[in-house]
Design a protein around this motif. Structure first.
Motif, short mmCIF file in Angstrom:
data_model
loop_
_atom_site.label_atom_id
_atom_site.label_comp_id
_atom_site.label_asym_id
_atom_site.label_seq_id
_atom_site.Cartn_x
_atom_site.Cartn_y
_atom_site.Cartn_z
N GLN A 80 0.83 -1.20 0.00
CA GLN A 80 0.00 0.00 0.00
C GLN A 80 0.86 1.26 0.00
N ARG A 81 1.92 1.25 0.80
CA ARG A 81 2.83 2.39 0.84
C ARG A 81 3.49 2.59 -0.52
N TYR A 82 3.87 1.50 -1.15
CA TYR A 82 4.48 1.56 -2.48
C TYR A 82 3.49 2.13 -3.50
N GLN A 83 2.28 1.63 -3.50
CA GLN A 83 1.26 2.11 -4.45
C GLN A 83 0.96 3.58 -4.22
N ALA A 133 1.70 9.22 -5.95
CA ALA A 133 2.18 10.56 -5.63
C ALA A 133 3.25 11.01 -6.64
N LEU A 134 4.13 10.09 -7.01
CA LEU A 134 5.16 10.42 -8.00
C LEU A 134 4.54 10.74 -9.35
N ARG A 158 4.85 14.34 -11.20
CA ARG A 158 5.41 14.47 -12.56
C ARG A 158 4.41 15.19 -13.48
N THR A 159 3.15 14.86 -13.36
CA THR A 159 2.13 15.52 -14.17
C THR A 159 2.11 17.02 -13.87
N ASP A 160 2.18 17.37 -12.58
CA ASP A 160 2.21 18.79 -12.20
C ASP A 160 3.44 19.48 -12.76
N LEU A 161 4.60 18.82 -12.64
CA LEU A 161 5.84 19.41 -13.14
C LEU A 161 5.79 19.60 -14.65
N GLU A 162 5.29 18.61 -15.36
CA GLU A 162 5.18 18.72 -16.81
C GLU A 162 4.24 19.87 -17.20
N ALA A 163 3.13 19.99 -16.50
CA ALA A 163 2.18 21.07 -16.80
C ALA A 163 2.80 22.44 -16.55
N GLU A 164 3.52 22.57 -15.43
CA GLU A 164 4.16 23.85 -15.11
C GLU A 164 5.26 24.18 -16.10
#
Length: 72
Positions: free
Chosen positions: A11-14, A19-20, A24-30
């Motif tokens: 669960q922690r891994y998932q 979250a990663l 990454r989606t946020d970083l790509e959008a910015e």
């Protein structure tokens, strides 16, 4: 075998993978938004490249994909 510990680790891994992916989606959008700006300079491209570690070619693909998907 301690199944409860394994389930917790899974669960922690998932959660970490999710979250990663979101980060990454946020970083790509910015990054795409910064580079799509009408006043984006070559220095802006260089700075985004330096910050992200992505090449100019990768950034151009990102901006093109953002334009295709209209990620604003």
């Amino acid at each position: 075998m301690d199944v409860a510990k394994m389930e917790l680790a899974l669960q922690r891994y998932q959660d970490a993978v999710a979250a990663l992916d979101a980060a990454r989606t946020d970083l790509e959008a910015e990054a795409a938004a910064a580079l799509r700006a009408e006043d984006a300079t070559p220095e802006d491209w260089a700075q985004v490249s330096e910050l992200t570690g992505w090449s100019e070619q990768e950034l151009r693909r990102l901006v093109t994909a953002a334009d295709t998907l209209d990620l604003r």
